[in-house]
Design a protein around this motif. Sequence first.
Motif, short mmCIF file in Angstrom:
data_model
loop_
_atom_site.label_atom_id
_atom_site.label_comp_id
_atom_site.label_asym_id
_atom_site.label_seq_id
_atom_site.Cartn_x
_atom_site.Cartn_y
_atom_site.Cartn_z
N GLY A 26 42.89 36.03 59.20
CA GLY A 26 42.44 36.10 60.58
C GLY A 26 41.61 37.34 60.86
N LEU A 27 42.00 38.48 60.29
CA LEU A 27 41.23 39.71 60.48
C LEU A 27 39.86 39.61 59.81
CD1 LEU A 27 43.97 42.47 60.03
CD2 LEU A 27 42.89 41.70 62.16
N GLU A 28 39.83 39.02 58.62
CA GLU A 28 38.53 38.82 57.96
C GLU A 28 37.63 37.94 58.81
OE1 GLU A 28 39.24 39.36 53.19
OE2 GLU A 28 39.37 37.33 54.01
N ARG A 29 38.18 36.89 59.38
CA ARG A 29 37.36 35.98 60.19
C ARG A 29 36.91 36.62 61.50
NH1 ARG A 29 40.73 30.28 59.25
NH2 ARG A 29 39.82 29.83 57.19
N ARG A 30 37.53 37.73 61.86
CA ARG A 30 37.15 38.45 63.09
C ARG A 30 36.28 39.67 62.78
NH1 ARG A 30 41.22 35.34 63.85
NH2 ARG A 30 41.77 34.52 65.93
N GLY A 31 35.76 39.72 61.57
CA GLY A 31 34.74 40.70 61.27
C GLY A 31 35.19 41.94 60.53
N LEU A 32 36.45 42.03 60.15
CA LEU A 32 36.90 43.21 59.42
C LEU A 32 36.80 42.98 57.92
CD1 LEU A 32 38.82 43.27 62.23
CD2 LEU A 32 39.45 45.40 61.11
N SER A 33 36.48 44.04 57.21
CA SER A 33 36.44 44.01 55.76
C SER A 33 37.69 44.69 55.24
CB SER A 33 35.18 44.75 55.27
OG SER A 33 35.12 44.74 53.86
N LEU A 34 38.42 44.02 54.36
CA LEU A 34 39.72 44.51 53.91
C LEU A 34 39.70 44.88 52.44
CD1 LEU A 34 42.02 41.79 55.57
CD2 LEU A 34 41.04 43.85 56.60
N ARG A 35 40.48 45.90 52.10
CA ARG A 35 40.76 46.28 50.72
C ARG A 35 42.28 46.28 50.58
NH1 ARG A 35 36.23 45.54 51.51
NH2 ARG A 35 34.42 46.91 51.27
N LEU A 36 42.83 45.31 49.88
CA LEU A 36 44.28 45.17 49.78
C LEU A 36 44.82 46.06 48.67
CD1 LEU A 36 44.67 41.30 50.13
CD2 LEU A 36 44.33 43.03 51.90
N VAL A 37 45.94 46.73 48.96
CA VAL A 37 46.59 47.60 47.99
C VAL A 37 48.06 47.21 47.95
CG1 VAL A 37 47.13 49.95 47.32
CG2 VAL A 37 44.99 49.48 48.56
N SER A 38 48.53 46.80 46.78
CA SER A 38 49.92 46.34 46.64
C SER A 38 50.72 47.32 45.79
CB SER A 38 49.95 44.95 46.01
OG SER A 38 51.27 44.52 45.81
N LEU A 39 51.94 47.62 46.23
CA LEU A 39 52.80 48.53 45.48
C LEU A 39 53.44 47.87 44.27
CD1 LEU A 39 54.71 50.38 48.35
CD2 LEU A 39 52.36 50.67 47.56
N ARG A 40 53.38 46.56 44.21
CA ARG A 40 53.96 45.86 43.05
C ARG A 40 53.20 44.57 42.80
NH1 ARG A 40 59.94 44.38 45.19
NH2 ARG A 40 60.07 46.65 44.99
N HIS A 41 53.31 44.07 41.58
CA HIS A 41 52.68 42.80 41.23
C HIS A 41 53.53 41.65 41.76
CE1 HIS A 41 49.40 44.05 38.47
NE2 HIS A 41 50.15 45.13 38.34
N PRO A 42 52.91 40.48 41.96
CA PRO A 42 53.67 39.34 42.51
C PRO A 42 54.71 38.86 41.52
CG PRO A 42 51.46 38.66 41.84
CD PRO A 42 51.50 40.16 41.74
N THR A 43 55.81 38.36 42.08
CA THR A 43 56.86 37.76 41.26
C THR A 43 56.95 36.25 41.46
OG1 THR A 43 58.48 38.26 43.00
CG2 THR A 43 58.23 39.88 41.24
N ASP A 44 56.34 35.73 42.52
CA ASP A 44 56.35 34.29 42.77
C ASP A 44 55.39 33.60 41.80
OD1 ASP A 44 58.13 34.46 44.97
OD2 ASP A 44 56.46 35.03 46.27
N THR A 45 55.76 32.43 41.37
CA THR A 45 54.91 31.67 40.45
C THR A 45 53.93 30.77 41.19
OG1 THR A 45 56.60 29.93 40.29
CG2 THR A 45 56.64 31.69 38.63
N LYS A 46 54.11 30.63 42.51
CA LYS A 46 53.22 29.82 43.32
C LYS A 46 52.57 30.67 44.39
CE LYS A 46 55.54 25.33 42.91
NZ LYS A 46 55.79 24.09 43.67
N THR A 47 51.50 30.17 44.97
CA THR A 47 50.89 30.79 46.14
C THR A 47 50.63 29.70 47.18
OG1 THR A 47 48.64 30.50 45.28
CG2 THR A 47 49.76 32.60 44.78
N HIS A 48 50.35 30.13 48.41
CA HIS A 48 49.98 29.19 49.45
C HIS A 48 48.46 29.02 49.47
CE1 HIS A 48 53.99 29.05 51.00
NE2 HIS A 48 54.02 30.32 51.33
N PRO A 49 47.94 27.92 50.00
CA PRO A 49 46.49 27.75 50.09
C PRO A 49 45.78 28.90 50.80
CG PRO A 49 47.59 25.68 50.55
CD PRO A 49 48.67 26.72 50.45
N VAL A 50 46.44 29.51 51.79
CA VAL A 50 45.81 30.58 52.54
C VAL A 50 45.44 31.76 51.65
CG1 VAL A 50 48.01 31.64 53.20
CG2 VAL A 50 45.99 32.02 54.62
N HIS A 51 46.22 32.00 50.59
CA HIS A 51 45.92 33.13 49.72
C HIS A 51 44.56 32.96 49.03
CE1 HIS A 51 50.46 33.66 49.74
NE2 HIS A 51 50.00 34.81 50.19
N ALA A 52 44.21 31.73 48.69
CA ALA A 52 42.92 31.50 48.03
C ALA A 52 41.74 31.68 48.98
CB ALA A 52 42.90 30.09 47.44
#
Length: 413
Positions: A26-52
Amino acid sequence: MTRTLAVVLKGYPRLSETFIAQELLGLERRGLSLRLVSLRHPTDTKTHPVHAEIAAPVTYLPEYLHDDPARMLRAWRTVRGWPRYAETRRLWLRDLRRDPTRNRVRRWGQALVLAAEMPSDVEAVYVHFLHTPGSVGRYAARLLGLPLSISAHARDIWTIPDWEKAEKLADTRWTVTCTASGAAHLDGLAPGRVRLLYHGFDLDRFPAPDPVPQSARDGTDAADPVRLLAVGRAVPKKGFDLLLRALAALPPAAHWRLVHIGGGKERDGLKALAAELGLADRIDWQGARDQAEVLEAYRAADLFVLPCRVDADGDRDGLPNVLMEAQSQGLACLSTRLSGIPELIVEDDTGALVEPEDIAALTAVLAALIADPARRAALGAAGMARVRSAFDNRAGLDRLAALFLEDDEPAPP
């Protein structure tokens, strides 16, 4: 005005944090540019469509400092000569004296890497969760002289000491949180810094069923039992052990079947408890599922149950998104009077509530709703109408984007 954000997350992507993914998109669609920083790698084996659909690049910090000592050393050499290094190090050492843990040391190391590797176009730091990510984001923002904003949720509000919350809040340009109960608590620690902002949910991803499923199941037919659904990680605060004990106390003549969706560290223990209570053959443990599969489960169910409680360490849910999702499909919901849940469910109008930990009350309401399909249908219809009128996430996203795009208030010193 801020247009480029570094967004600090504990883990990304995570199936249980759909609300964060929807916000990022939603923030991207409202004009903001994001740089995501994660403290850990994912543990889930699936993702939701929104992530793509999220365009932002993701950087993963070393989860443990010994994972990449060379990267850590490079970061320290880069930042140790910065004008704000000595002041920020003193801040961290003061925190460390009050919280002498390895985790506190790790937060400092991750903050050094984040600051040293921060893209040059980033104008502000925005953090999801007040606890560990809040510390990493705070130290890095201090080192860089960037404004800091935080989104607080549930566990992070209730499981860290008041001194830490107050000092972090004082360092933010603003903080948002998703329940009135959480906002009141935080505002008492830092008056004027905290704003209530419901996440809501994406109505486009959970379109209203047409027609809304209607069920005549009343628990009297063993061949067609009432279909119960519970969605959430198998962790103590969700209260799934309470649900199992309540189900075991139902009259033998009440026929039901439970589907549980979600992973979590307590899943094997819950399966063992179900077997001990004689319920093993009436429960389908489906594990983690993506959004489309969860939507299908909502539409197939007769009653959604989430008996949230306060965990021994103070952890609790805020306003679980799964309740909004279930209501969006016309599914009657039964939960507890805890945190922000009564802000969503109007008792005996748009859903049913019991006190946390009250197994007898949970059993009684379960029995009544299993036997009364008309009541379930009425609660489901009223819940769907309310959640679609009052919890559309577009309004909240507009407000959040405006805080970045229009707020020119300087960061605290």
